[in-house]
Design a protein around this motif. Structure first.
Motif, PDB file in Angstrom:
ATOM      1  N   VAL A  78       0.852  -1.187   0.000  1.00 38.04           N
ATOM      2  CA  VAL A  78       0.000   0.000   0.000  1.00 38.04           C
ATOM      3  C   VAL A  78       0.888   1.237   0.000  1.00 38.04           C
ATOM      4  CG1 VAL A  78      -1.774   1.301   1.236  1.00 38.04           C
ATOM      5  CG2 VAL A  78      -1.847  -1.203   1.216  1.00 38.04           C
ATOM      6  N   ALA A  79       0.605   2.167  -0.919  1.00 38.96           N
ATOM      7  CA  ALA A  79       1.393   3.389  -1.049  1.00 38.96           C
ATOM      8  C   ALA A  79       0.470   4.600  -0.894  1.00 38.96           C
ATOM      9  CB  ALA A  79       2.097   3.424  -2.406  1.00 38.96           C
ATOM     10  N   LEU A  80       0.765   5.461   0.062  1.00 39.79           N
ATOM     11  CA  LEU A  80      -0.054   6.633   0.357  1.00 39.79           C
ATOM     12  C   LEU A  80       0.557   7.877  -0.280  1.00 39.79           C
ATOM     13  CD1 LEU A  80      -0.493   6.057   4.214  1.00 39.79           C
ATOM     14  CD2 LEU A  80      -1.787   4.999   2.341  1.00 39.79           C
ATOM     15  N   GLU A  81      -0.300   8.707  -0.858  1.00 44.42           N
ATOM     16  CA  GLU A  81       0.165   9.986  -1.409  1.00 44.42           C
ATOM     17  C   GLU A  81      -0.874  11.064  -1.083  1.00 44.42           C
ATOM     18  OE1 GLU A  81       1.728  13.125  -2.596  1.00 44.42           O
ATOM     19  OE2 GLU A  81       2.941  11.297  -2.690  1.00 44.42           O
ATOM     20  N   GLY A  82      -0.423  12.087  -0.367  1.00 44.99           N
ATOM     21  CA  GLY A  82      -1.335  13.129   0.090  1.00 44.99           C
ATOM     22  C   GLY A  82      -1.797  14.079  -0.992  1.00 44.99           C
ATOM     23  N   ASN A  83      -1.036  14.203  -2.082  1.00 43.49           N
ATOM     24  CA  ASN A  83      -1.454  15.063  -3.190  1.00 43.49           C
ATOM     25  C   ASN A  83      -2.250  14.208  -4.181  1.00 43.49           C
ATOM     26  OD1 ASN A  83      -1.366  16.257  -5.919  1.00 43.49           O
ATOM     27  ND2 ASN A  83      -0.103  17.833  -4.969  1.00 43.49           N
ATOM     28  N   PRO A  84      -3.558  14.449  -4.332  1.00 43.17           N
ATOM     29  CA  PRO A  84      -4.367  13.572  -5.172  1.00 43.17           C
ATOM     30  C   PRO A  84      -3.994  13.604  -6.649  1.00 43.17           C
ATOM     31  CG  PRO A  84      -5.631  15.483  -4.465  1.00 43.17           C
ATOM     32  CD  PRO A  84      -4.350  15.509  -3.689  1.00 43.17           C
ATOM     33  N   LEU A  85      -3.419  14.711  -7.132  1.00 44.08           N
ATOM     34  CA  LEU A  85      -3.003  14.773  -8.535  1.00 44.08           C
ATOM     35  C   LEU A  85      -1.813  13.850  -8.778  1.00 44.08           C
ATOM     36  CD1 LEU A  85      -3.223  18.627  -9.169  1.00 44.08           C
ATOM     37  CD2 LEU A  85      -4.998  16.895  -9.486  1.00 44.08           C
ATOM     38  N   LEU A  86      -0.831  13.925  -7.893  1.00 41.57           N
ATOM     39  CA  LEU A  86       0.327  13.035  -8.019  1.00 41.57           C
ATOM     40  C   LEU A  86      -0.093  11.586  -7.796  1.00 41.57           C
ATOM     41  CD1 LEU A  86       3.324  12.690  -8.494  1.00 41.57           C
ATOM     42  CD2 LEU A  86       3.711  13.134  -6.057  1.00 41.57           C
ATOM     43  N   ALA A  87      -1.006  11.365  -6.850  1.00 45.21           N
ATOM     44  CA  ALA A  87      -1.506  10.010  -6.607  1.00 45.21           C
ATOM     45  C   ALA A  87      -2.171   9.452  -7.856  1.00 45.21           C
ATOM     46  CB  ALA A  87      -2.496  10.012  -5.441  1.00 45.21           C
ATOM     47  N   TYR A  88      -2.931  10.278  -8.555  1.00 43.80           N
ATOM     48  CA  TYR A  88      -3.614   9.841  -9.777  1.00 43.80           C
ATOM     49  C   TYR A  88      -2.597   9.429 -10.839  1.00 43.80           C
ATOM     50  CZ  TYR A  88      -7.123   9.705 -13.465  1.00 43.80           C
ATOM     51  OH  TYR A  88      -7.956   9.283 -14.480  1.00 43.80           O
ATOM     52  N   ILE A  89      -1.557  10.253 -11.016  1.00 44.15           N
ATOM     53  CA  ILE A  89      -0.548   9.966 -12.032  1.00 44.15           C
ATOM     54  C   ILE A  89       0.250   8.716 -11.680  1.00 44.15           C
ATOM     55  CG2 ILE A  89       1.620  10.820 -13.012  1.00 44.15           C
ATOM     56  CD1 ILE A  89       0.375  13.649 -12.853  1.00 44.15           C
ATOM     57  N   THR A  90       0.644   8.598 -10.411  1.00 44.40           N
ATOM     58  CA  THR A  90       1.401   7.419  -9.980  1.00 44.40           C
ATOM     59  C   THR A  90       0.566   6.159 -10.123  1.00 44.40           C
ATOM     60  OG1 THR A  90       2.765   8.727  -8.464  1.00 44.40           O
ATOM     61  CG2 THR A  90       2.627   6.359  -8.048  1.00 44.40           C
ATOM     62  N   ASN A  91      -0.685   6.231  -9.721  1.00 44.76           N
ATOM     63  CA  ASN A  91      -1.572   5.074  -9.847  1.00 44.76           C
ATOM     64  C   ASN A  91      -1.734   4.666 -11.314  1.00 44.76           C
ATOM     65  OD1 ASN A  91      -3.723   3.206  -8.632  1.00 44.76           O
ATOM     66  ND2 ASN A  91      -4.890   4.321 -10.171  1.00 44.76           N
ATOM     67  N   TYR A  92      -1.874   5.646 -12.194  1.00 43.32           N
ATOM     68  CA  TYR A  92      -2.003   5.355 -13.625  1.00 43.32           C
ATOM     69  C   TYR A  92      -0.760   4.613 -14.122  1.00 43.32           C
ATOM     70  CZ  TYR A  92      -2.576   5.968 -18.656  1.00 43.32           C
ATOM     71  OH  TYR A  92      -2.681   5.735 -20.004  1.00 43.32           O
ATOM     72  N   GLY A  93       0.414   5.112 -13.738  1.00 48.16           N
ATOM     73  CA  GLY A  93       1.648   4.466 -14.173  1.00 48.16           C
ATOM     74  C   GLY A  93       1.787   3.053 -13.649  1.00 48.16           C
ATOM     75  N   LEU A  94       1.449   2.860 -12.376  1.00 53.12           N
ATOM     76  CA  LEU A  94       1.541   1.523 -11.790  1.00 53.12           C
ATOM     77  C   LEU A  94       0.587   0.545 -12.459  1.00 53.12           C
ATOM     78  CD1 LEU A  94       1.730   2.467  -7.998  1.00 53.12           C
ATOM     79  CD2 LEU A  94       3.618   1.753  -9.477  1.00 53.12           C
ATOM     80  N   ARG A  95      -0.536   1.033 -12.939  1.00 59.23           N
ATOM     81  CA  ARG A  95      -1.546   0.174 -13.570  1.00 59.23           C
ATOM     82  C   ARG A  95      -1.268  -0.068 -15.058  1.00 59.23           C
ATOM     83  NH1 ARG A  95      -2.366  -0.001  -9.077  1.00 59.23           N
ATOM     84  NH2 ARG A  95      -1.441  -2.006  -9.582  1.00 59.23           N
ATOM     85  N   HIS A  96      -0.553   0.867 -15.726  1.00 64.15           N
ATOM     86  CA  HIS A  96      -0.447   0.793 -17.181  1.00 64.15           C
ATOM     87  C   HIS A  96       0.971   0.626 -17.726  1.00 64.15           C
ATOM     88  CE1 HIS A  96      -4.420   2.732 -16.626  1.00 64.15           C
ATOM     89  NE2 HIS A  96      -4.724   2.124 -17.742  1.00 64.15           N
ATOM     90  N   PHE A  97       1.989   1.040 -16.966  1.00 63.43           N
ATOM     91  CA  PHE A  97       3.352   0.954 -17.485  1.00 63.43           C
ATOM     92  C   PHE A  97       3.741  -0.512 -17.691  1.00 63.43           C
ATOM     93  CE2 PHE A  97       7.955   0.818 -17.331  1.00 63.43           C
ATOM     94  CZ  PHE A  97       8.339   1.951 -18.021  1.00 63.43           C
ATOM     95  N   VAL A  98       4.286  -0.812 -18.860  1.00 66.04           N
ATOM     96  CA  VAL A  98       4.726  -2.174 -19.168  1.00 66.04           C
ATOM     97  C   VAL A  98       6.240  -2.163 -19.349  1.00 66.04           C
ATOM     98  CG1 VAL A  98       4.566  -4.109 -20.765  1.00 66.04           C
ATOM     99  CG2 VAL A  98       2.526  -2.736 -20.265  1.00 66.04           C
ATOM    100  N   HIS A  99       6.927  -2.900 -18.502  1.00 65.40           N
ATOM    101  CA  HIS A  99       8.384  -2.979 -18.549  1.00 65.40           C
ATOM    102  C   HIS A  99       8.802  -4.164 -19.411  1.00 65.40           C
ATOM    103  CE1 HIS A  99      12.548  -3.250 -17.005  1.00 65.40           C
ATOM    104  NE2 HIS A  99      12.394  -1.990 -16.651  1.00 65.40           N
ATOM    105  N   GLU A 100      10.007  -4.093 -19.959  1.00 65.97           N
ATOM    106  CA  GLU A 100      10.508  -5.218 -20.766  1.00 65.97           C
ATOM    107  C   GLU A 100      10.721  -6.463 -19.914  1.00 65.97           C
ATOM    108  OE1 GLU A 100      15.210  -3.827 -20.515  1.00 65.97           O
ATOM    109  OE2 GLU A 100      14.136  -3.734 -22.420  1.00 65.97           O
ATOM    110  N   ASN A 101      10.889  -6.258 -18.615  1.00 67.01           N
ATOM    111  CA  ASN A 101      11.033  -7.363 -17.662  1.00 67.01           C
ATOM    112  C   ASN A 101       9.668  -7.625 -17.025  1.00 67.01           C
ATOM    113  OD1 ASN A 101      11.492  -9.013 -15.417  1.00 67.01           O
ATOM    114  ND2 ASN A 101      13.483  -8.096 -14.959  1.00 67.01           N
ATOM    115  N   ASP A 102       9.082  -8.781 -17.277  1.00 69.88           N
ATOM    116  CA  ASP A 102       7.750  -9.097 -16.759  1.00 69.88           C
ATOM    117  C   ASP A 102       7.691  -9.053 -15.234  1.00 69.88           C
ATOM    118  OD1 ASP A 102       6.844  -9.422 -19.320  1.00 69.88           O
ATOM    119  OD2 ASP A 102       6.966 -11.614 -19.306  1.00 69.88           O
TER     120      ASP A 102
END
Length: 269
Positions: free
Chosen positions: A134-158
């Motif tokens: 669980v990762a907490l972020e007090g700024n909701p804009l940054l939280a939104y961007i970080t959450n998007y990246g964690l859900r969508h970023f695809v790395h070459e290493n599975d």
């Protein structure tokens, strides 16, 4: 993303050539965050910000959401230094955060200051049996961007991609979360507060400093964190920080020439 931090005094828009599903996605985010959606009308970000009392802007583009604060270029999700740390870890080099976790397996980890999610990613990659991240972020804009990246970023290493997906972002201040958390909820509770003396070589946060929730780490917070943690509390700061002088850790880990250190506060049974 779980969000309890709302109405952050910002606006949402799209890139200048925003088309397709960008507009409905931007409007959806505006509804979630309870902030206005503003039509771009081909205005520059500087002019759009000037027209709206210099508020921060969450921008929807084909590359993903971005945050424009008016300082430097717009911020978007990226692996930051985590990429280099993962490469070094795979080479057998010591990562001092992983060292601070201890050699034992952990099943739960609470990151109280998620930011870009870099530290959580390193922990998720190194401690692959840890399922509750669980990762907490007090700024909701940054939280939104970080959450998007964690859900969508695809790395070459599975394995890296799988580590990203295990991290759950909550848009909430850690003070609020800790007050509500039950005793012994997480094996490890981790803090990476804004450094008292910034590291000048950390450009990823230069445009965000002054726009984030900069909570002060106090003895009361440490007591609350030790109530929530089963094993240990870890704090990342500069080695000479007043935090480590006034709240002496059980261990202080970091390289001889490292600009940062990890203070380990063990929870006594």
């Amino acid at each position: 993303m779980i969000s309890e931090t709302l109405n952050c005094g910002a606006i949402v828009t799209t890139s200048q050539k925003g088309k397709g599903d960008l507009i409905p996605r931007a409007k959806g985010a505006a509804k979630l965050l309870r902030i206005p959606y503003v039509e771009r009308k081909r205005l520059s970000l500087a002019n759009l910000q000037a027209n709206h009392k210099n508020k921060d802007i969450l921008i929807f583009s084909q590359k993903g959401p971005q945050l424009f604060t008016g300082e430097g270029k717009a911020h978007e999700f990226h692996l930051s230094m985590a990429q280099l740390r993962l490469i070094a870890y795979d080479r057998g080099e010591t990562d001092h955060l992983v060292e601070a976790l201890g050699p034992e397996a952990i099943s739960s980890f609470l990151d109280c200051t998620a930011g870009l999610g870099s530290d959580s990613l390193v922990v998720a990659y190194a401690k692959r049996s840890c399922k509750k991240m669980v990762a907490l972020e007090g700024n909701p804009l940054l939280a939104y961007i970080t959450n998007y990246g964690l859900r969508h970023f695809v790395h070459e290493n599975d394995t890296v991609t799988a580590a990203l997906r295990r991290i759950q972002v909550c848009a909430v201040r850690f003070e609020t979360f800790l007050q509500r958390a039950k005793d012994d909820s997480f094996d490890v509770v981790y803090f990476d507060p804004m450094f008292e003396v910034p590291v000048t070589e950390s450009p990823q946060f230069l445009s965000l400093r002054g726009h984030l929730v900069e909570s002060v780490f106090t003895e009361a917070i440490l007591r609350e964190a030790k109530r929530v943690a089963k094993e240990r509390v870890i704090v990342k700061e500069r080695p000479f920080s007043s935090i480590f002088q006034t709240m002496e850790p059980d261990e202080l880990l970091g390289g001889k020439y490292s600009r940062v250190a990890y203070g380990v506060y063990k929870v006594k049974g």
